[in-house]
Design a protein around this motif. Sequence first.
Motif, PDB file in Angstrom:
ATOM      1  N   THR A  16       0.821  -1.207   0.000  1.00  0.00           N
ATOM      2  CA  THR A  16       0.000   0.000   0.000  1.00  0.00           C
ATOM      3  C   THR A  16       0.851   1.251   0.000  1.00  0.00           C
ATOM      4  O   THR A  16       0.350   2.337   0.219  1.00  0.00           O
ATOM      5  CB  THR A  16      -0.912   0.016   1.237  1.00  0.00           C
ATOM      6  OG1 THR A  16      -0.111  -0.141   2.392  1.00  0.00           O
ATOM      7  CG2 THR A  16      -1.928  -1.088   1.169  1.00  0.00           C
ATOM      8  N   SER A  17       2.147   1.130  -0.238  1.00  0.00           N
ATOM      9  CA  SER A  17       3.042   2.284  -0.208  1.00  0.00           C
ATOM     10  C   SER A  17       2.613   3.319  -1.234  1.00  0.00           C
ATOM     11  O   SER A  17       2.299   2.991  -2.359  1.00  0.00           O
ATOM     12  CB  SER A  17       4.470   1.845  -0.510  1.00  0.00           C
ATOM     13  OG  SER A  17       4.890   0.880   0.422  1.00  0.00           O
ATOM     14  N   ALA A  75      -4.051  -4.496   3.349  1.00  0.00           N
ATOM     15  CA  ALA A  75      -5.225  -4.666   4.212  1.00  0.00           C
ATOM     16  C   ALA A  75      -6.115  -5.789   3.705  1.00  0.00           C
ATOM     17  O   ALA A  75      -6.757  -6.490   4.497  1.00  0.00           O
ATOM     18  CB  ALA A  75      -6.012  -3.363   4.300  1.00  0.00           C
ATOM     19  N   TRP A  76      -6.177  -5.964   2.387  1.00  0.00           N
ATOM     20  CA  TRP A  76      -6.916  -7.115   1.855  1.00  0.00           C
ATOM     21  C   TRP A  76      -6.137  -8.402   2.107  1.00  0.00           C
ATOM     22  O   TRP A  76      -6.708  -9.412   2.532  1.00  0.00           O
ATOM     23  CB  TRP A  76      -7.187  -6.952   0.363  1.00  0.00           C
ATOM     24  CG  TRP A  76      -7.821  -8.189  -0.205  1.00  0.00           C
ATOM     25  CD1 TRP A  76      -7.185  -9.244  -0.804  1.00  0.00           C
ATOM     26  CD2 TRP A  76      -9.202  -8.553  -0.130  1.00  0.00           C
ATOM     27  NE1 TRP A  76      -8.087 -10.228  -1.126  1.00  0.00           N
ATOM     28  CE2 TRP A  76      -9.333  -9.836  -0.721  1.00  0.00           C
ATOM     29  CE3 TRP A  76     -10.333  -7.923   0.360  1.00  0.00           C
ATOM     30  CZ2 TRP A  76     -10.566 -10.479  -0.823  1.00  0.00           C
ATOM     31  CZ3 TRP A  76     -11.559  -8.565   0.249  1.00  0.00           C
ATOM     32  CH2 TRP A  76     -11.663  -9.831  -0.336  1.00  0.00           C
ATOM     33  N   ASN A  77      -4.860  -8.376   1.861  1.00  0.00           N
ATOM     34  CA  ASN A  77      -4.049  -9.578   2.053  1.00  0.00           C
ATOM     35  C   ASN A  77      -4.096 -10.076   3.482  1.00  0.00           C
ATOM     36  O   ASN A  77      -4.113 -11.283   3.739  1.00  0.00           O
ATOM     37  CB  ASN A  77      -2.589  -9.297   1.669  1.00  0.00           C
ATOM     38  CG  ASN A  77      -2.447  -8.865   0.224  1.00  0.00           C
ATOM     39  OD1 ASN A  77      -3.296  -9.160  -0.599  1.00  0.00           O
ATOM     40  ND2 ASN A  77      -1.381  -8.144  -0.077  1.00  0.00           N
ATOM     41  N   VAL A 104     -13.157  -5.319   3.585  1.00  0.00           N
ATOM     42  CA  VAL A 104     -14.169  -5.035   2.563  1.00  0.00           C
ATOM     43  C   VAL A 104     -13.933  -3.688   1.891  1.00  0.00           C
ATOM     44  O   VAL A 104     -14.425  -3.458   0.786  1.00  0.00           O
ATOM     45  CB  VAL A 104     -15.601  -5.088   3.143  1.00  0.00           C
ATOM     46  CG1 VAL A 104     -15.927  -6.486   3.624  1.00  0.00           C
ATOM     47  CG2 VAL A 104     -15.797  -4.054   4.250  1.00  0.00           C
ATOM     48  N   ASP A 105     -13.179  -2.799   2.546  1.00  0.00           N
ATOM     49  CA  ASP A 105     -12.893  -1.498   1.961  1.00  0.00           C
ATOM     50  C   ASP A 105     -11.698  -1.544   1.008  1.00  0.00           C
ATOM     51  O   ASP A 105     -11.348  -0.530   0.410  1.00  0.00           O
ATOM     52  CB  ASP A 105     -12.621  -0.473   3.070  1.00  0.00           C
ATOM     53  CG  ASP A 105     -13.852  -0.214   3.920  1.00  0.00           C
ATOM     54  OD1 ASP A 105     -14.976  -0.376   3.398  1.00  0.00           O
ATOM     55  OD2 ASP A 105     -13.694   0.149   5.100  1.00  0.00           O
ATOM     56  N   ASP A 106     -11.095  -2.723   0.866  1.00  0.00           N
ATOM     57  CA  ASP A 106      -9.914  -2.872   0.002  1.00  0.00           C
ATOM     58  C   ASP A 106     -10.081  -4.038  -0.957  1.00  0.00           C
ATOM     59  O   ASP A 106      -9.097  -4.651  -1.375  1.00  0.00           O
ATOM     60  CB  ASP A 106      -8.669  -3.067   0.872  1.00  0.00           C
ATOM     61  CG  ASP A 106      -8.384  -1.848   1.725  1.00  0.00           C
ATOM     62  OD1 ASP A 106      -7.840  -0.867   1.187  1.00  0.00           O
ATOM     63  OD2 ASP A 106      -8.747  -1.841   2.920  1.00  0.00           O
ATOM     64  N   ASP A 107     -11.331  -4.321  -1.323  1.00  0.00           N
ATOM     65  CA  ASP A 107     -11.611  -5.419  -2.254  1.00  0.00           C
ATOM     66  C   ASP A 107     -11.412  -4.924  -3.688  1.00  0.00           C
ATOM     67  O   ASP A 107     -12.332  -4.861  -4.498  1.00  0.00           O
ATOM     68  CB  ASP A 107     -13.038  -5.921  -2.036  1.00  0.00           C
ATOM     69  CG  ASP A 107     -13.331  -7.208  -2.793  1.00  0.00           C
ATOM     70  OD1 ASP A 107     -12.405  -7.751  -3.434  1.00  0.00           O
ATOM     71  OD2 ASP A 107     -14.490  -7.670  -2.759  1.00  0.00           O
ATOM     72  N   SER A 156      -8.192   7.275  -0.833  1.00  0.00           N
ATOM     73  CA  SER A 156      -6.726   7.346  -0.839  1.00  0.00           C
ATOM     74  C   SER A 156      -6.079   5.972  -0.886  1.00  0.00           C
ATOM     75  O   SER A 156      -4.981   5.816  -1.430  1.00  0.00           O
ATOM     76  CB  SER A 156      -6.237   8.115   0.395  1.00  0.00           C
ATOM     77  OG  SER A 156      -6.682   7.479   1.589  1.00  0.00           O
ATOM     78  N   ASN A 157      -6.763   4.955  -0.337  1.00  0.00           N
ATOM     79  CA  ASN A 157      -6.186   3.610  -0.392  1.00  0.00           C
ATOM     80  C   ASN A 157      -6.114   3.084  -1.825  1.00  0.00           C
ATOM     81  O   ASN A 157      -5.122   2.464  -2.228  1.00  0.00           O
ATOM     82  CB  ASN A 157      -6.983   2.646   0.496  1.00  0.00           C
ATOM     83  CG  ASN A 157      -8.456   2.579   0.133  1.00  0.00           C
ATOM     84  OD1 ASN A 157      -9.021   3.510  -0.446  1.00  0.00           O
ATOM     85  ND2 ASN A 157      -9.120   1.478   0.471  1.00  0.00           N
TER      86      ASN A 157
END
Length: 285
Positions: free
Chosen positions: A35-36, A149-151, A156-159, A272-273
Motif C-alpha cells: 500500500t506504499s 489490508a486485503w491480504n 471489505v474497503d480494500d476489495d 486514498s487507499n
Amino acid sequence: MRPEIRKAGGSPGPASGRPRWFRWLAKPSARLVSTSVLAAVAIIFATPASGGMASRFANAVGFGPSPSQNGAPFGGTPAVGALFTTSNGHLGTHFCTASVVNSPHGNLVLTAAHCVVGTQGTIAFVPGYANGQAPYQIWYVSRIFTDQAWNNSASVDDDVAFLEVSQNGATPIEDVTGAEQLGIGLPPVELTRVIGYPNGAPEPVVCQNWTKAFSLTQLEFDCGGYPDGTSGGPFLIRVDQATGQGTVIGLIGGYQQGGDSPSVSYSAMFGSNVRALYQTAVAGS
C-alpha cells in the motif's frame, strides 16, 4: 464473485499501431503487493480511441441517460471484459468481470481482489467478449496488485485489485481498447452504469441507476440481473456515448463480496487507499 456464494461465481490477434505518448515511469522487475504511496504519478486521463474505434464503441453502447431497474444483455464495450480460467493455453470459463483503466504504460486492468487472490493457474482477460468472440484479443495476467489490508484480513474497503496484462508483441491493451479514467474521492450519489458478465452468459449485462452511500466507505447500486460472475464489474459515470468510456468510481465487490442478492450490488468507495494501490501498480508494471 459475489462471494463464492454470489457474484463471482487463444491466440492474439493483430496489434494496433497507435503510438504511446505518456510513458515516463520506470518499470521495476520485482512484483509489488503493497500500500506504499509512490512519489510520482501523472494526472489520470481517459485515452481517446484511435481510428475507427469510436464508431465501434458507439455501436456497442446503446444505453441512454435514463435510470433502469434491471440489467439487460448487450453486445459489450471494448474496455470492459471477462476474466477466464485457462488450461493448456485454452480459455476455460469466465468467472469475473474487469475493466481497462488508464495508466502511463497502458497495461492495467481493474477488478475485485476476491476474484483473483488465491486463484490458481493463468488468468486471461478478454475485453469486449460476447458470444464466444474476442474482438480485442486475449490478454494474460502477469502481475496482481492488492492492498496489504486485503491480504491480511480481506478488508471489505480494500476489495480492489489491479492486474498487469500483456500478450505477444509490445502493444499495450489500452492502445487497443481505450480505457476508463480512475475516479478517486467522488460523491457517492452519481448516475452510474454498471457492466458485468454473469457466469455462463454469452454476453454482458448493463444497467444504469443512481448509486448511494450504503455506509461511510461503501456504495450501493440497486438493479436486478447481477448474479455470480459480475464481481469486478465497473461502476461507470460520465460515460461518453461516442466511445463507451467513462470514469470508474467503484466495482462490484466490497461488502458481502458485492452483495448476496442479484438485485443489490456494493462497492468499496475509491479513496486514498485505491489511489495508493494504483500508484504501486503503475510503478510495478
